[in-house]
Design a protein around this motif. Structure first.
Motif, PDB file in Angstrom:
ATOM      1  N   GLN A   1       0.690  -1.100   0.062  1.00 44.95           N
ATOM      2  CA  GLN A   1      -0.115  -0.189  -0.088  1.00 44.95           C
ATOM      3  C   GLN A   1       1.031   1.152   0.127  1.00 44.95           C
ATOM      4  O   GLN A   1       0.466   2.305  -0.630  1.00 44.95           O
ATOM      5  CB  GLN A   1      -1.078   0.044   1.257  1.00 44.95           C
ATOM      6  CG  GLN A   1      -2.109  -0.980   1.208  1.00 44.95           C
ATOM      7  CD  GLN A   1      -2.827  -0.977   2.289  1.00 44.95           C
ATOM      8  OE1 GLN A   1      -2.718  -0.219   3.470  1.00 44.95           O
ATOM      9  NE2 GLN A   1      -3.849  -1.896   2.380  1.00 44.95           N
ATOM     10  N   TRP A   2       1.954   1.039   0.771  1.00 44.96           N
ATOM     11  CA  TRP A   2       2.886   2.498   0.832  1.00 44.96           C
ATOM     12  C   TRP A   2       3.625   2.852  -0.595  1.00 44.96           C
ATOM     13  O   TRP A   2       3.808   3.931  -0.838  1.00 44.96           O
ATOM     14  CB  TRP A   2       3.854   2.094   1.944  1.00 44.96           C
ATOM     15  CG  TRP A   2       3.186   2.587   3.254  1.00 44.96           C
ATOM     16  CD1 TRP A   2       3.439   1.732   4.525  1.00 44.96           C
ATOM     17  CD2 TRP A   2       2.679   3.781   3.801  1.00 44.96           C
ATOM     18  NE1 TRP A   2       2.821   2.305   5.612  1.00 44.96           N
ATOM     19  CE2 TRP A   2       2.639   3.565   5.097  1.00 44.96           C
ATOM     20  CE3 TRP A   2       2.523   5.111   3.068  1.00 44.96           C
ATOM     21  CZ2 TRP A   2       1.934   4.847   5.837  1.00 44.96           C
ATOM     22  CZ3 TRP A   2       1.853   5.992   3.966  1.00 44.96           C
ATOM     23  CH2 TRP A   2       1.683   5.875   5.317  1.00 44.96           C
ATOM     24  N   ILE A   3       4.196   1.669  -1.208  1.00 41.48           N
ATOM     25  CA  ILE A   3       5.187   1.940  -2.427  1.00 41.48           C
ATOM     26  C   ILE A   3       4.762   1.203  -3.485  1.00 41.48           C
ATOM     27  O   ILE A   3       5.403   1.238  -4.589  1.00 41.48           O
ATOM     28  CB  ILE A   3       6.388   1.454  -1.814  1.00 41.48           C
ATOM     29  CG1 ILE A   3       6.572   0.217  -1.491  1.00 41.48           C
ATOM     30  CG2 ILE A   3       6.870   2.380  -0.584  1.00 41.48           C
ATOM     31  CD1 ILE A   3       8.204  -0.382  -1.138  1.00 41.48           C
ATOM     32  N   GLY A   4       3.566   0.301  -3.672  1.00 44.25           N
ATOM     33  CA  GLY A   4       3.102  -0.257  -4.845  1.00 44.25           C
ATOM     34  C   GLY A   4       4.079  -1.166  -4.907  1.00 44.25           C
ATOM     35  O   GLY A   4       4.551  -1.803  -3.868  1.00 44.25           O
ATOM     36  N   GLY A   5       3.938  -1.827  -6.006  1.00 43.00           N
ATOM     37  CA  GLY A   5       4.609  -3.335  -6.423  1.00 43.00           C
ATOM     38  C   GLY A   5       3.619  -4.420  -6.292  1.00 43.00           C
ATOM     39  O   GLY A   5       2.428  -4.230  -6.204  1.00 43.00           O
ATOM     40  N   GLU A   6       4.004  -5.592  -5.851  1.00 38.20           N
ATOM     41  CA  GLU A   6       3.137  -6.684  -5.435  1.00 38.20           C
ATOM     42  C   GLU A   6       3.517  -7.473  -4.259  1.00 38.20           C
ATOM     43  O   GLU A   6       4.802  -7.703  -4.013  1.00 38.20           O
ATOM     44  CB  GLU A   6       3.133  -7.409  -6.862  1.00 38.20           C
ATOM     45  CG  GLU A   6       2.102  -8.829  -6.587  1.00 38.20           C
ATOM     46  CD  GLU A   6       1.992  -9.404  -8.043  1.00 38.20           C
ATOM     47  OE1 GLU A   6       1.406 -10.463  -8.132  1.00 38.20           O
ATOM     48  OE2 GLU A   6       2.502  -8.634  -9.033  1.00 38.20           O
ATOM     49  N   HIS A   7       2.567  -7.837  -3.401  1.00 37.59           N
ATOM     50  CA  HIS A   7       2.803  -8.804  -2.185  1.00 37.59           C
ATOM     51  C   HIS A   7       2.646 -10.133  -2.523  1.00 37.59           C
ATOM     52  O   HIS A   7       1.702 -10.452  -3.128  1.00 37.59           O
ATOM     53  CB  HIS A   7       1.641  -8.384  -1.346  1.00 37.59           C
ATOM     54  CG  HIS A   7       1.623  -9.116  -0.135  1.00 37.59           C
ATOM     55  ND1 HIS A   7       0.288  -9.313   0.797  1.00 37.59           N
ATOM     56  CD2 HIS A   7       2.527 -10.129   0.428  1.00 37.59           C
ATOM     57  CE1 HIS A   7       0.564 -10.197   1.790  1.00 37.59           C
ATOM     58  NE2 HIS A   7       1.864 -10.638   1.537  1.00 37.59           N
ATOM     59  N   VAL A   8       3.554 -10.873  -2.229  1.00 37.62           N
ATOM     60  CA  VAL A   8       3.598 -12.537  -2.733  1.00 37.62           C
ATOM     61  C   VAL A   8       3.887 -12.924  -1.309  1.00 37.62           C
ATOM     62  O   VAL A   8       4.745 -12.928  -0.698  1.00 37.62           O
ATOM     63  CB  VAL A   8       4.612 -12.722  -3.685  1.00 37.62           C
ATOM     64  CG1 VAL A   8       4.936 -14.330  -3.765  1.00 37.62           C
ATOM     65  CG2 VAL A   8       4.476 -12.036  -5.071  1.00 37.62           C
ATOM     66  N   SER A   9       2.752 -14.135  -1.123  1.00 39.58           N
ATOM     67  CA  SER A   9       2.996 -14.939  -0.021  1.00 39.58           C
ATOM     68  C   SER A   9       3.793 -16.019  -0.404  1.00 39.58           C
ATOM     69  O   SER A   9       3.354 -16.915  -0.856  1.00 39.58           O
ATOM     70  CB  SER A   9       1.717 -15.190   0.665  1.00 39.58           C
ATOM     71  OG  SER A   9       1.719 -16.188   1.653  1.00 39.58           O
ATOM     72  N   MET A  10       5.012 -16.383   0.305  1.00 33.20           N
ATOM     73  CA  MET A  10       5.382 -17.904  -0.078  1.00 33.20           C
ATOM     74  C   MET A  10       4.435 -19.052   0.616  1.00 33.20           C
ATOM     75  O   MET A  10       4.497 -19.983  -0.075  1.00 33.20           O
ATOM     76  CB  MET A  10       6.827 -17.852   0.819  1.00 33.20           C
ATOM     77  CG  MET A  10       7.961 -17.141  -0.035  1.00 33.20           C
ATOM     78  SD  MET A  10       9.622 -17.774   0.596  1.00 33.20           S
ATOM     79  CE  MET A  10       9.704 -19.559   0.472  1.00 33.20           C
ATOM     80  N   GLY A  11       3.949 -18.619   1.576  1.00 30.14           N
ATOM     81  CA  GLY A  11       3.195 -19.689   2.181  1.00 30.14           C
ATOM     82  C   GLY A  11       2.163 -20.044   1.537  1.00 30.14           C
ATOM     83  O   GLY A  11       1.673 -21.193   1.245  1.00 30.14           O
ATOM     84  N   ASP A  12       1.486 -19.086   0.823  1.00 32.38           N
ATOM     85  CA  ASP A  12       0.237 -19.548  -0.221  1.00 32.38           C
ATOM     86  C   ASP A  12       0.776 -20.213  -1.433  1.00 32.38           C
ATOM     87  O   ASP A  12       0.074 -21.010  -2.045  1.00 32.38           O
ATOM     88  CB  ASP A  12      -0.371 -17.929  -0.642  1.00 32.38           C
ATOM     89  CG  ASP A  12      -1.106 -17.506   0.481  1.00 32.38           C
ATOM     90  OD1 ASP A  12      -1.455 -18.199   1.407  1.00 32.38           O
ATOM     91  OD2 ASP A  12      -1.590 -16.471   0.090  1.00 32.38           O
ATOM     92  N   VAL A  13       2.049 -19.736  -1.706  1.00 25.83           N
ATOM     93  CA  VAL A  13       2.457 -20.381  -3.241  1.00 25.83           C
ATOM     94  C   VAL A  13       2.963 -22.022  -2.744  1.00 25.83           C
ATOM     95  O   VAL A  13       2.689 -23.026  -3.544  1.00 25.83           O
ATOM     96  CB  VAL A  13       3.870 -19.739  -3.526  1.00 25.83           C
ATOM     97  CG1 VAL A  13       4.638 -20.634  -4.662  1.00 25.83           C
ATOM     98  CG2 VAL A  13       3.359 -18.450  -4.221  1.00 25.83           C
ATOM     99  N   VAL A  14       3.665 -21.811  -1.352  1.00 29.78           N
ATOM    100  CA  VAL A  14       3.967 -23.518  -1.062  1.00 29.78           C
ATOM    101  C   VAL A  14       2.739 -24.290  -0.935  1.00 29.78           C
ATOM    102  O   VAL A  14       2.778 -25.579  -1.132  1.00 29.78           O
ATOM    103  CB  VAL A  14       4.876 -23.326   0.126  1.00 29.78           C
ATOM    104  CG1 VAL A  14       4.980 -24.689   0.734  1.00 29.78           C
ATOM    105  CG2 VAL A  14       6.099 -22.849   0.062  1.00 29.78           C
ATOM    106  N   LYS A  15       1.513 -23.740  -0.351  1.00 32.18           N
ATOM    107  CA  LYS A  15       0.378 -24.518  -0.094  1.00 32.18           C
ATOM    108  C   LYS A  15      -0.302 -24.778  -1.519  1.00 32.18           C
ATOM    109  O   LYS A  15      -0.714 -26.012  -1.641  1.00 32.18           O
ATOM    110  CB  LYS A  15      -0.751 -23.556   0.613  1.00 32.18           C
ATOM    111  CG  LYS A  15      -0.318 -23.488   2.106  1.00 32.18           C
ATOM    112  CD  LYS A  15      -1.467 -22.725   2.890  1.00 32.18           C
ATOM    113  CE  LYS A  15      -1.241 -22.395   4.128  1.00 32.18           C
ATOM    114  NZ  LYS A  15      -2.288 -21.656   4.793  1.00 32.18           N
ATOM    115  N   GLU A  16      -0.191 -24.271  -2.444  1.00 33.26           N
ATOM    116  CA  GLU A  16      -0.703 -24.398  -3.896  1.00 33.26           C
ATOM    117  C   GLU A  16       0.155 -25.702  -4.519  1.00 33.26           C
ATOM    118  O   GLU A  16      -0.147 -26.599  -5.015  1.00 33.26           O
ATOM    119  CB  GLU A  16      -0.364 -23.386  -4.797  1.00 33.26           C
ATOM    120  CG  GLU A  16      -1.496 -22.104  -4.544  1.00 33.26           C
ATOM    121  CD  GLU A  16      -2.877 -22.804  -4.848  1.00 33.26           C
ATOM    122  OE1 GLU A  16      -3.182 -23.494  -5.692  1.00 33.26           O
ATOM    123  OE2 GLU A  16      -3.835 -22.156  -4.043  1.00 33.26           O
TER     124      GLU A  16
END
Length: 202
Positions: free
Chosen positions: A37-52
């Motif tokens: 929210q502060w600087i843009g870009g993209e939030h990526v959760s390693m946990g979510d990817v690992v769960k997939e």
């Protein structure tokens, strides 16, 4: 996006990725969300990817305990950087995130090194909170049966993640953030860290 390709609009003094880590319930997800929210870009959760990835291996009905066991065995067989390598493989297949990348859930120095091959230097923001506060947050979010979590369950998860390498990563971090108040305070603290790292807040 090509691996390792720098954003020409981004200052050379600004890291292309930021790591957010901490023990369960500390507030990693919220910290990375505020960073985005502060600087843009993209939030990526390693946990979510690992769960997939785990669901592909274990089935969609795999429990949190089963996924945790699978992740521990995977690290034992493939080394402490195995999950980061699998995230990179996931990105190779599905596309790379927008920079700056807010990587939530790095749990070992070796994982950090894997991402630094792609993005260069990555500062580590370590989010911390009192164990009783963390337990309450886990119980309230109720993810994967966490509403029934007790102190013993939290201790077991803390030990598991420390063994994965989180304790060493905590000592490496030079950007600790206490998340012992409300999320408004956390957002302000994350904003201050990002200013120190050379970013202009949006």
């Amino acid at each position: 996006m090509k691996v390792g390709a720098a954003d020409e609009t981004q200052s050379m003094t600004q890291p292309r990725a930021i790591a957010y880590t901490g023990y369960p319930g500390a507030g990693k997800t919220e910290a990375a969300t505020f960073g985005e929210q502060w600087i843009g870009g993209e939030h990526v959760s390693m946990g979510d990817v690992v769960k997939e990835i785990a669901y592909d291996k274990l089935g969609e009905d795999a429990t949190s305990h089963e996924i945790g066991h699978w992740a521990t065995v995977s690290r034992y067989i493939g080394g402490p950087a195995v999950m980061a390598n699998r995230v990179i493989e996931w990105w190779d297949e599905h596309g790379y995130p927008e920079e700056p990348v807010h990587i939530e859930g790095i749990r070992a120095i070796e994982e950090l090194y894997v991402f630094e091959v792609v993005f260069g230097y990555i500062p580590v923001i370590f989010v911390d909170a009192d164990p009783d506060i963390r337990l309450q947050r886990l119980q309230q979010r109720g993810r994967d049966g966490e509403d029934r979590f007790g102190k013993v369950d939290l201790i077991e998860r803390d030990i598991r993640e420390a063994e994965w390498g989180l304790r060493k990563l905590e000592h490496l971090s030079d950007h600790p953030v206490e998340n012992d108040l409300d999320y408004g305070a956390l957002k302000n603290r994350i904003g201050m860290k990002l200013i120190v790292l050379g970013y202009d807040l949006q």
